[in-house]
Design a protein around this motif. Structure first.
Motif, mmCIF file in Angstrom:
data_model
loop_
_atom_site.group_PDB
_atom_site.id
_atom_site.type_symbol
_atom_site.label_atom_id
_atom_site.label_comp_id
_atom_site.label_asym_id
_atom_site.label_seq_id
_atom_site.Cartn_x
_atom_site.Cartn_y
_atom_site.Cartn_z
ATOM 1 N N ILE A 195 53.606 51.451 64.211
ATOM 2 C CA ILE A 195 52.675 52.524 63.853
ATOM 3 C C ILE A 195 51.536 51.987 62.989
ATOM 4 C CG2 ILE A 195 52.421 54.739 62.684
ATOM 5 C CD1 ILE A 195 53.926 54.877 65.320
ATOM 6 N N GLU A 196 51.851 51.135 62.035
ATOM 7 C CA GLU A 196 50.809 50.516 61.223
ATOM 8 C C GLU A 196 49.844 49.739 62.111
ATOM 9 O OE1 GLU A 196 50.692 47.874 57.162
ATOM 10 O OE2 GLU A 196 51.883 47.094 58.832
ATOM 11 N N GLY A 197 50.387 49.040 63.097
ATOM 12 C CA GLY A 197 49.552 48.284 64.027
ATOM 13 C C GLY A 197 48.650 49.182 64.858
ATOM 14 N N LEU A 198 49.138 50.382 65.221
ATOM 15 C CA LEU A 198 48.317 51.311 65.993
ATOM 16 C C LEU A 198 47.134 51.830 65.167
ATOM 17 C CD1 LEU A 198 51.080 53.325 67.899
ATOM 18 C CD2 LEU A 198 49.394 51.767 68.905
ATOM 19 N N PHE A 199 47.357 52.054 63.874
ATOM 20 C CA PHE A 199 46.237 52.440 63.007
ATOM 21 C C PHE A 199 45.160 51.354 63.024
ATOM 22 C CE2 PHE A 199 49.037 55.627 61.043
ATOM 23 C CZ PHE A 199 48.134 56.651 60.794
ATOM 24 N N ARG A 200 45.584 50.116 62.863
ATOM 25 C CA ARG A 200 44.619 49.012 62.817
ATOM 26 C C ARG A 200 43.921 48.840 64.169
ATOM 27 N NH1 ARG A 200 45.178 46.589 58.065
ATOM 28 N NH2 ARG A 200 47.195 46.655 56.984
ATOM 29 N N ASN A 201 44.668 48.978 65.230
ATOM 30 C CA ASN A 201 44.081 48.800 66.559
ATOM 31 C C ASN A 201 43.063 49.895 66.866
ATOM 32 O OD1 ASN A 201 44.203 47.233 69.163
ATOM 33 N ND2 ASN A 201 44.708 49.265 69.952
#
Length: 329
Positions: A195-201
């Motif tokens: 989920i953290e990665g989806l925010f950044r992406n």
């Protein structure tokens, strides 16, 4: 009734050839090397006056373990086996569509993008090549409509070098998705990992687009003949669409149900990639009850290519009946 075994049939054929004096033909040899690759992945059908081009972005294989959070790997493997699927892994296809309204070309979701070709050794990121094979060009797309901000639906908005992939298109995104993924407070509370990665992406993509995206609300017509339907659970602002022209309609579902032999036939199963699995299940049952009642065909992003199906009720939930391939549009 007399039954003839395969051995008797072959023996009889040889005897007939000998008695008739017909020559015995030696087995032919392959005259060309094996192709080693599949045909371009595109398919077309009509919805009223609209022409829909289904464009494959390829597929990626995932581990079976952990993909369904409330069913055991053995249960998942049993479901795959009953559908004559491999249990070595779970193959997940990605299938955007392009709608030609006669005046505009509208793309719904984008696939994993050009950068995925190298990352997946060619198994995914095939959208651009298949779009070209279908006689279409990215620069001719008038609008790109996004269902939600997971990577397999939005990464194709950019080229491999992070430039806008659809330079002449308006990028339309669900307002609820945009609000959530661009909220700094939500990002600060996001769990580490996916989920953290989806925010950044999401922020990477919006930044590369120069922030030039147009939010839309559920319940509104996003483009001619294309109405947004709120289908939350898989993600906060996950959105599906009803595409209508004349007397015909098709439901474009995004990720309401993922792999159909798992989540259509077992609607109570929860995918690890669902952000709110309980809400996702409730949405899935509501939408699939509607599909059955209205006899509305569904275009599934993760269905087997070309990903168009009818839905009927079954013992444990629903059953997908894939629409037969047609040689004409």
């Amino acid at each position: 009734m007399t039954f003839v075994s395969r051995r008797e049939m072959l023996a009889g054929g040889a005897a007939l050839a000998a008695a008739s004096g017909l020559p015995c033909v030696a087995p032919s040899r392959a005259a060309a090397p094996l192709a080693g690759k599949q045909a371009p992945g595109f398919y077309r059908y009509k919805v009223g006056d609209f022409e829909v081009s289904v464009i494959s972005d390829g597929a990626v294989q995932f581990p079976i373990e952990g993909f369904v959070t409330n069913a055991s790997p053995d249960q998942v493997k049993a479901a795959l086996t009953s559908a004559f699927r491999s249990t070595d892994g779970l193959t997940v296809p990605f299938t955007p569509i392009v709608v030609n309204t006669g005046s505009k070309l509208i793309l719904i979701d984008t696939g994993l993008g050009d950068a995925a070709v190298e990352r997946t050794k060619g198994s995914a990121g095939q959208f651009t090549a298949n779009l070209t094979a279908a006689g279409l060009d990215r620069k001719d797309i008038d609008a790109v409509v996004i269902s939600h901000f997971h990577v397999d639906h939005v990464d194709g908005l950019l080229t491999a070098d992070d430039k806008p992939a659809f330079p002449n298109a308006e990028i339309l995104v669900p307002a609820a998705e945009l609000t959530y993924w661009m909220d700094d407070g939500e990002m600060s509370r996001a769990p580490k990992g996916r989920i953290e990665g989806l925010f950044r992406n999401t922020r990477r993509i919006i930044g590369a687009l120069g922030g030039r995206v147009t939010p839309f609300e559920a319940g509104k017509e996003v483009a001619p003949g294309l109405t947004a339907v709120a289908t939350p659970g898989h993600s906060v602002g996950h959105t599906s669409f009803v595409l209508s022209s004349g007397a015909r309609s098709v439901f474009v579902q995004g990720d309401v149900a993922h792999i159909p032999v798992l989540f259509v036939e077992n609607p109570g199963w929860h995918a690890a990639i669902d952000q709110d699995p309980v809400m996702a299940e409730a949405t899935r049952r509501r939408i699939y009850d509607m599909l059955v009642a209205d006899k509305l065909p569904v275009q599934g992003f993760h269905y087997p290519f070309p990903a168009l199906a009818h839905i009927e009720r079954a013992t444990n939930g629903y059953r997908e009946i894939l629409v037969p391939w047609s040689t004409s549009i």
